[in-house]
Structure formats: structure tokens, C-alpha cells
Design a protein around this motif. Structure first.
Motif, PDB file in Angstrom:
ATOM      1  N   SER B  11      41.264  32.557  44.052  1.00  0.00           N
ATOM      2  CA  SER B  11      40.544  32.687  42.794  1.00  0.00           C
ATOM      3  C   SER B  11      40.005  34.094  42.584  1.00  0.00           C
ATOM      4  O   SER B  11      39.775  34.845  43.527  1.00  0.00           O
ATOM      5  N   LEU B  12      39.815  34.422  41.319  1.00  0.00           N
ATOM      6  CA  LEU B  12      39.398  35.763  40.913  1.00  0.00           C
ATOM      7  C   LEU B  12      38.100  36.181  41.565  1.00  0.00           C
ATOM      8  O   LEU B  12      37.945  37.297  42.057  1.00  0.00           O
ATOM      9  N   VAL B  13      37.115  35.294  41.526  1.00  0.00           N
ATOM     10  CA  VAL B  13      35.773  35.645  41.982  1.00  0.00           C
ATOM     11  C   VAL B  13      35.476  34.857  43.252  1.00  0.00           C
ATOM     12  O   VAL B  13      35.806  33.692  43.359  1.00  0.00           O
ATOM     13  N   GLY B  14      34.893  35.524  44.215  1.00  0.00           N
ATOM     14  CA  GLY B  14      34.419  34.781  45.371  1.00  0.00           C
ATOM     15  C   GLY B  14      35.148  35.141  46.638  1.00  0.00           C
ATOM     16  O   GLY B  14      34.560  35.705  47.558  1.00  0.00           O
ATOM     17  N   SER B  15      36.437  34.873  46.687  1.00  0.00           N
ATOM     18  CA  SER B  15      37.120  35.001  47.978  1.00  0.00           C
ATOM     19  C   SER B  15      37.428  36.447  48.344  1.00  0.00           C
ATOM     20  O   SER B  15      37.673  36.749  49.498  1.00  0.00           O
ATOM     21  N   LEU B  16      37.469  37.324  47.366  1.00  0.00           N
ATOM     22  CA  LEU B  16      37.862  38.725  47.556  1.00  0.00           C
ATOM     23  C   LEU B  16      39.322  38.881  47.988  1.00  0.00           C
ATOM     24  O   LEU B  16      39.752  39.993  48.253  1.00  0.00           O
ATOM     25  N   SER B  17      40.081  37.807  48.024  1.00  0.00           N
ATOM     26  CA  SER B  17      41.494  37.949  48.398  1.00  0.00           C
ATOM     27  C   SER B  17      42.296  38.612  47.288  1.00  0.00           C
ATOM     28  O   SER B  17      43.212  39.387  47.555  1.00  0.00           O
ATOM     29  N   ASP B  19      41.009  40.779  45.286  1.00  0.00           N
ATOM     30  CA  ASP B  19      40.607  42.189  45.428  1.00  0.00           C
ATOM     31  C   ASP B  19      41.452  42.863  46.496  1.00  0.00           C
ATOM     32  O   ASP B  19      41.908  43.999  46.337  1.00  0.00           O
ATOM     33  N   ASN B  42      44.905  29.388  41.505  1.00  0.00           N
ATOM     34  CA  ASN B  42      43.696  29.990  40.941  1.00  0.00           C
ATOM     35  C   ASN B  42      43.818  31.501  40.761  1.00  0.00           C
ATOM     36  O   ASN B  42      43.008  32.113  40.069  1.00  0.00           O
ATOM     37  N   MET B  45      43.714  33.305  37.347  1.00  0.00           N
ATOM     38  CA  MET B  45      42.479  33.709  36.658  1.00  0.00           C
ATOM     39  C   MET B  45      42.456  35.200  36.352  1.00  0.00           C
ATOM     40  O   MET B  45      41.804  35.638  35.407  1.00  0.00           O
ATOM     41  N   ASP B  56      27.824  41.521  39.805  1.00  0.00           N
ATOM     42  CA  ASP B  56      27.863  40.474  40.834  1.00  0.00           C
ATOM     43  C   ASP B  56      29.261  39.908  41.070  1.00  0.00           C
ATOM     44  O   ASP B  56      29.445  39.101  41.980  1.00  0.00           O
ATOM     45  N   TYR B  57      30.212  40.284  40.230  1.00  0.00           N
ATOM     46  CA  TYR B  57      31.519  39.638  40.287  1.00  0.00           C
ATOM     47  C   TYR B  57      32.615  40.680  40.398  1.00  0.00           C
ATOM     48  O   TYR B  57      32.517  41.762  39.828  1.00  0.00           O
ATOM     49  N   ASP B 120      43.073  29.302  49.015  1.00  0.00           N
ATOM     50  CA  ASP B 120      41.909  29.800  48.305  1.00  0.00           C
ATOM     51  C   ASP B 120      41.038  30.574  49.299  1.00  0.00           C
ATOM     52  O   ASP B 120      40.433  31.531  49.011  1.00  0.00           O
TER      53      ASP B 120
ATOM     54  N   LYS E  16      33.607  35.145  51.546  1.00  0.00           N
ATOM     55  CA  LYS E  16      34.814  34.316  51.478  1.00  0.00           C
ATOM     56  C   LYS E  16      34.722  33.321  50.312  1.00  0.00           C
ATOM     57  O   LYS E  16      35.722  32.980  49.682  1.00  0.00           O
ATOM     58  N   GLU E  18      31.748  32.136  47.006  1.00  0.00           N
ATOM     59  CA  GLU E  18      30.545  32.603  46.319  1.00  0.00           C
ATOM     60  C   GLU E  18      29.297  31.814  46.735  1.00  0.00           C
ATOM     61  O   GLU E  18      28.222  32.013  46.176  1.00  0.00           O
ATOM     62  N   THR E  70      27.979  43.625  43.843  1.00  0.00           N
ATOM     63  CA  THR E  70      26.680  43.611  44.494  1.00  0.00           C
ATOM     64  C   THR E  70      26.809  42.966  45.875  1.00  0.00           C
ATOM     65  O   THR E  70      27.446  41.919  46.018  1.00  0.00           O
TER      66      THR E  70
END
Lengths: 137, 120, 98, 120, 137, 98
Positions: B11-17, B19, B42, B45, B56-57, B120, E16, E18, E70
Motif C-alpha cells: 500500500s501507498l502509505v504505511g509500509s514504505l515498500s 517508497d 494495494n 494506490m 505524515d504520509y 503488504d 512497516k 501505520e 515525519t
């Protein structure tokens, strides 16, 4: 004229992520890849289940009934219907006490001709070495 | 110089994968390689236009455009995965393509290296 | 406290679960947590079932993964979504998801 | 009869946690309880309108509308989490609200039970 | 006039998912919750880090420099700036060999008055028992 | 085969890693995998580091999580994204992500 072999190695549990479902749908998409390639060129997938991934192969998954989504079992059957090369790790089945008759091993009833093979891990290691690219998930 | 095909399902946000996938693409393109980035699950996204940049994202839209401008980077989203999430053709970010999954397999055919980020 | 714990994964969360104590503890296996109630490894059932707790497994998630209630460890009770609502409101004061 | 507040951060497709949240909401509403469902993080994916129903993917839009029609169910998405993913106000599915995170905390204030599904 | 206590228990690794970031931003949003409540009513969060969650508290996280997002450290500092009640499990720090001076324990430099407390797990268990609702992530 | 393995998580994947064999094996810690290279538990470094392999850790992910190269186990080499591209194209024939 060339064939590139892709090894999809499924190590994830079903449902918690889309990993195993997407591995199967991507492997199956090899059936139509020719539209992008030159005449005679092919992409040939092999699907291996290892570790917790073997739990994707259980028969009787009622995800469609309860959640309205195609079960991973159905995707596994589709992969066999299309005669993909499928291997399931014997040691990982044995460790979890899963007998062969609990598994989706063929899709004969809908016209599939190739059965999945329960093989020792060493066979899967050989597949990993022989394919052109490895896709773990 | 080689070709790297990356598939990313995260997914776009959260996992940083995602990125990771975009930064690896950037590093590879800077070294003269070609990169195909396939978004499925995901990961699609990232294909939606109009993502607002917040601190933050993860915000990868700008970097993707810079990479596209080099001519050595392609990015394609899985059509069905996008539609299932409500991302329709007219909501795609500029320069991104949409195809069915066989596009990815075709990309691996001519790739020297493949990195498949499958969860994910 | 009376604590209901939703266990949603097979390979994570045991560090949290091992330390939790409660006057009344309920463990509800959902999602991929249902494997705790069904899969034996090397012939042994999952260690979490040795905990002093009431155990439940969500039938819908069990069946989605190819199991039937007959394959569930005898310490675990199969429940439906409707039962889970009653567990939350009647049997436990707090509910957590791990 | 009580009030249940559920927070769900999990993505629309794949984890089935959002499916769990919606099905639990349905079971609670059927028993006469009130339910507030808070979508944050990747959970905001459920708030986007126009999701196409495919057999391979969770499709919760219809069930959400049925629940909204009972009058005992509210569903609210985190505004910033939605914007970061490119879901703007005019792309929200009908009947869903958007607020900042304090809405969720206010909902827990009057809730008898809270279930926080905090990861992907 | 009532106060409801919420216990946010962070057990996940940062980045990993949020989970920890959103736990902190939600806890911080208690500062503005009054707009939805009657006069005098309050929601009071307490934030506890246990297990791998203690790794969220490390100082020197350069996520902004490398990824433009952040850092969780910054969110942790914000929670201390706003004087939230924060506890970090001592046994879990000790197990991982993390000394107190590697942690974000206060935000004094930006005006925070309350320091985070390193406490034995038994204290966190007490918090879990005393709060009205528990939010694990 | 010459296999480069991207290890992206701290608490999963060791079952896969334990069994993998390769003529040349590279293990590249990225994402939350960097904790394998930095966190000792009960004073012991991570067992994966005892494997016969070349170890790398992505500096960007290390620093994002609050570590410096000085805190990395001596068996692990800190690398950048640019280095990772060279590892992929020059040192390993196949790359997997777990």
C-alpha cells in the motif's frame, strides 16, 4: 524464440494479505502474455507452495459463501485447469499434519489435465535454481 | 546497462515498500538502467491522481513524474486491482499506464533482473 | 478485568498474549488466527491453547479457510458473528485486537 | 442495548479486517445495538465511491449502504488519511462522513465497547 | 462531567505499518475532542509501549531526511509536548539492551513539561485494568 | 545460483531464510529488516547473522529508524540505494523479497 521461466514461491498464509491470490492470478496471466511478445516467445510460470503457504491449498474454502470473494482454492483450481506446473512442499505438509486428500491437487472435474505434485523441499530448491526469475510472496 | 522490473503489491502509505520501489527505481535510472514498475494489489494506490502531500504520509507522486521524464522508466497499474478500489481510468495520474497482469509477465521476459515485492 | 482478545494472526502476537492477565480472559480466534485452533505442528496443538482462558473461533473465518468445526481443538468453541456481539457486550468489559 | 465503536485501519482489499468490521457491525445492529465505524489509515479506502464489484475482491459498498439505512450505524473516514490517498470530498461514497481524528475519540466517550483494529 | 480514559498500547514496530503513527496521532487528537462533547467532559489518553513497540521510542530517527515523512520520534515528541501520559516497558527495553539515553523521554526543549516513564510491565498491566477502553496496535 | 535476498521484516521470514541455499547468498536488510543487524536480544545478536552469507543493510532505512552505521553488527556492511542497484545487477543473478 525463447522461453523465460518464472518461479512463483508462495510462502504466505491466504486471506491476511492478497499475496497468494495475486501470485496465482499473475501466474495464470501467463496464458495471455503472447500479445506483448514476439511469435514463439513464452513466459512459463511454475508455482511452489512452501511453509505456511501450503495452507492455501486446503480444499473446502468457503470464502465466497461468507465473504463474497473467490476462495484461494478456486484460484488454485484455475491454475490447475490451465495446466500450470504446481508443487507443494511435502515436509511442510507433514509438519502440519495435512494429508494429501485435504488438498486441491487437481481440477480434473473441470477439465484440467495436470495434477499438482507433492514434492520434497529439495525439488523446490532445484526449481528455484532453474528458473530465470524468482517471485516470492 | 540492464533492465530491472519491479512488482510492488504494497500500500501507498504505511509500509514504505512503495517508497523503496520508487527510490530503487530512481537509483537504477541514475546509473543508466531501465526500470519497469508494476503496481498491483494495494500498490495501485500510487496510480491515483490528486494525492495531497502531507508531512505524515509518503508522497511519491512528484518523484514518479521526474522518473517518467527521464524516458527510462515506465509505471503501470493493474487494471482490475485499480477498478476494485474505485480508481477509474480518468482518475489515473499522468503518464501512468493501466494494463492487465500479463503486462508484468511480458516485462519480466526482457528483464535482466526482477524484484517482486509481493505482500503488504 | 474481563478482557476479550481477538487474535487475528497465526505467527505474531504471542509475545503480547503470553503476558496478558485478566480475572476473566476470552480469546477469540478470527481471520488467520483460526489456524491456532486447527493446525497442529509436529503433532502438537498450539501452545496458546494451554493458557487459562475461554477460547472461541469464528465459524465464518474457519470455513473460509477450508476447515469445519469438527477439526477444531476441543478446548475451542465455534461461534458466529452474532455470538461475538454477545461476547463483546455481555461477557467481556474490554475488547482488544492483536 | 449498547453502543459499539469500531476503529479500523486495515486496507479495503486483502486483509479481510474491514470485512470483519462491517460484518460485526451488521450483527450488532441486527441485535439492536448502535455502531460507529471509524476508518483511518488504509481503512479510508472503503470511503471512496465507485468501487467496482469483482468476485476476487471484497466489495463492502452495498452492505454499508444497507447498514446506513437502519439509522443505527454511522461511518466516518479520517479526513487527512483520505486526502493523502487522493480521496477528495466529492469522491466520498454516499452517507459517509469525514472528520478529523477527534471524532473517533468523541465516539468512544459514549461507547459501551470499543474495538480498535489498529494495523494492516 | 465525566472523564473517559483510553489506553493506547503500542506493540508494533514503526514504519512497516501505520499502526504506531496513527495510535499517536489519535491519542494527540484528544486535545481537541471537546468540540464534540458537553462542557467538562473529557477523553484522557495514556500511551504505553510494549514488546517491539518500544523501538518506536528511539532517538535520532531520520525518516524525514530519507523518505520525506515525519518520523515516529517526532510524533512521540509531540505527544510529550502536549503532556500526554506515556509509559515504556522496562523489561522490553532491557531485553533489547536499549539504554534510557537512547530514548525520546521528554520534549523539554520545545516546552513539554511531562516526561515519559520507563516502568515495569506490571505498571502497564495496571493501566490496562484502570482505563475505560483499550486500543492495541 | 547467486541469490540476493531482501529481508524486510523483523519477526517473519526466518523459516524461509533458514532453508535457502545458494552458491553465493547475499542478505540485504531493508525496511524493518534492519533490526536484525542492530538489535541484540538477551545480549545475543540475531541468529540469521550466523548464516553463511554476505550481509548488507540499507543505510537509509537504518537511519530512518534511529540507528547509525556504528551500531550495526560487524558482519553487516552498510550500503546505499545506489549500492543496492550494483548488488542486484553485478553480484546476484536473482533477487527475492521476503
Amino acid at each position: 524464440m525463447a522461453t523465460r521461466k518464472l518461479g512463483f514461491v508462495i510462502r504466505s498464509l491466504p486471506y491476511k494479505t492478497e499475496a497468494s491470490r495475486l501470485a496465482l492470478t499473475h501466474a495464470i496471466s501467463s496464458q495471455t502474455v503472447e500479445i506483448y511478445l514476439e511469435d514463439g516467445d513464452l513466459v512459463e510460470p511454475v508455482v511452489c507452495y512452501i511453509g505456511d503457504g501450503v495452507l492455501n491449498c486446503l480444499k473446502g474454502q468457503q470464502a465466497a459463501k461468507h465473504y463474497g470473494v473467490t476462495s484461494i482454492e478456486q484460484h488454485a483450481r484455475n491454475s490447475l485447469l490451465l495446466d500450470l506446473n504446481v508443487m507443494i512442499c511435502k515436509e511442510d505438509l507433514d509438519k502440519r499434519g495435512i494429508p494429501d486428500n485435504a488438498l486441491v491437487l487437481d481440477a480434473e472435474d473441470i477439465g484440467g489435465e495436470t495434477a499438482a505434485k507433492v514434492v520434497p523441499y529439495s525439488e523446490i530448491q532445484k526449481v528455484m535454481e532453474s528458473v530465470d526469475h524468482l517471485l516470492f510472496c | 546497462m540492464g533492465k530491472l522490473t519491479i512488482g510492488c503489491f504494497s500500500s501507498l502509505v504505511g509500509s514504505l515498500s512503495l517508497d523503496f520501489a520508487v527510490k530503487l527505481s530512481e537509483a537504477a535510472v541514475q546509473k543508466g538502467h531501465k526500470v519497469d514498475l508494476w503496481l498491483s494489489g494495494n500498490g495501485t494506490m500510487l496510480a491515483k491522481k490528486g494525492q495531497k502531500a502531507f508531512k505524515d504520509y509518503s508522497h511519491l507522486a512528484k518523484k514518479v513524474q521526474e522518473l517518467l521524464a527521464t524516458g527510462n522508466f515506465q509505471i503501470t497499474a493493474c487494471e482490475a486491482c485499480a477498478e476494485a478500489r474505485g480508481y477509474h481510468k480518468d482518475e489515473m495520474a499522468e503518464g501512468l499506464k493501466r494494463f492487465s497482469m500479463d503486462w508484468y509477465l511480458a516485462s519480466t521476459f526482457s528483464a535482466d533482473r526482477v524484484l517482486h515485492i509481493g505482500g503488504d | 478485568m474481563k478482557l476479550g482478545v481477538f487474535v487475528s494472526d497465526f505467527r505474531s502476537g504471542s509475545d503480547v498474549l503470553d503476558r496478558l492477565t485478566a480475572e476473566k480472559l476470552g480469546i477469540i480466534f478470527v481471520g488467520n488466527g483460526v489456524y491456532h485452533a486447527t493446525v497442529k505442528e509436529e503433532g502438537k496443538s498450539c501452545p496458546v491453547l494451554d493458557k487459562q482462558a475461554h477460547f472461541y473461533v469464528l465459524t465464518e473465518d474457519l470455513e473460509s479457510r477450508g476447515f469445519t468445526a469438527a477439526q477444531v481443538d476441543s478446548r475451542v468453541k465455534a461461534v458466529t458473528y452474532s455470538d461475538v456481539v454477545d461476547l463483546i457486550f455481555n461477557d467481556y468489559e474490554k475488547a482488544i485486537w492483536i
